[in-house]
Design a protein around this motif. Structure first.
Motif: not given
Ligand SMILES: *[C@@H]1O[C@H](CO)[C@@H](O)[C@H](O)[C@H]1NC(C)=O
Ligand SMILES: *[C@@H]1O[C@H](CO)[C@@H](O)[C@H](O)[C@H]1NC(C)=O
Length: 218
Positions: A114-129
């Motif tokens: 849950x987030x102010x702006x979006x659902x599924x906050x963690x799955x929407x996280x950006x990251x690189x390798x």
């Protein structure tokens, strides 16, 4: 003169070989589309409460296979869990630090989805390798050579922000701020290991220090 020219040619060859390096490990860039797979809650008891970012194993399986069958990478065959994820709150952090202060796994799962702006906050996280990493050690208790291979992350500010919110919740419940550092973790995607996985409790750090091969996402 001839000798000097040959020497320079040799040095140039060595330098270019070193710079080109061995073949990078290639991964499908869709591995970053983690919002296309569901968040999985992990809350089934001691050592089993943790928070993770679920990764689509379809894009990781072939990297495991390459590492498992390339001796220079895996140094022998490895055990696979048959799934992939990034642990964001460790079981030890939950059991030893967060839960004793009254933070529940349900609250953490709620923050993750849950987030102010979006659902599924963690799955929407950006990251690189950052790279393909490997940690190895002979474990003291049993004298067994252990090793674990993983994709090491970079640019994971979204994960830090999530941990900062966990920190705020922890402190709001009277938790001791000295015991939880949002920035002190080494996010990675475990590929496989020899006997068992190695952890920070074993004394290994899965950061840039553990890189053995470049990873290219495309
Ligand atoms: C490969 O694994 C063996 C144990 O099976 C270990 O003794 C050796 O140090 C490892 N070598 C490398 C290069 O990882
Ligand atoms: C890893 O490689 C070995 C040897 O090729 C193979 O027997 C094993 O099934 C592989 N492991 C997995 C999980 O695919």
């Amino acid at each position: 003169m001839k000798v000097a020219a040959a020497l320079i040619a040799t040095l140039t060859l060595v330098a270019s070989t070193v710079m080109a390096g061995p073949n990078p490990v290639v991964i499908n860039k869709r591995v970053f589309q983690t919002d296309k797979v569901p968040f999985i809650p992990h809350s089934t008891g001691l050592f089993a409460n943790w928070v993770g970012l679920n990764i689509d194993f379809r894009y990781v399986r072939h990297v495991f296979n390459e590492v498992n069958t390339t001796h220079a990478l895996g140094n022998g065959t490895l055990i696979s869990r048959g799934e992939s994820h990034i642990t964001v709150i460790l079981p030890t952090e939950y059991d030893q630090i967060l839960h004793p202060a009254g933070v529940t796994i349900e609250e953490l799962n709620h923050l993750a989805t849950t987030d102010k702006n979006s659902m599924n906050r963690l799955q929407r996280a950006d990251f690189g390798l950052e790279c393909l990493g490997r940690v190895q050690m002979v474990t003291k208790a049993d004298g067994v050579f252990q090793q674990s291979l993983q994709l090491i992350l970079k640019n994971y500010q979204d994960l830090i922000l999530f941990r900062e919110d966990v920190f705020k919740l922890f402190v709001s419940k009277g938790g001791n701020p000295a015991l939880f550092d949002p920035e002190n973790f080494k996010p990675h995607i475990t590929l496989g290991y020899r006997h068992r996985d190695l952890h920070v409790e074993d004394g290994v750090y899965k950061g840039k220090n553990a890189c053995i091969r470049q990873v290219v996402a495309r």
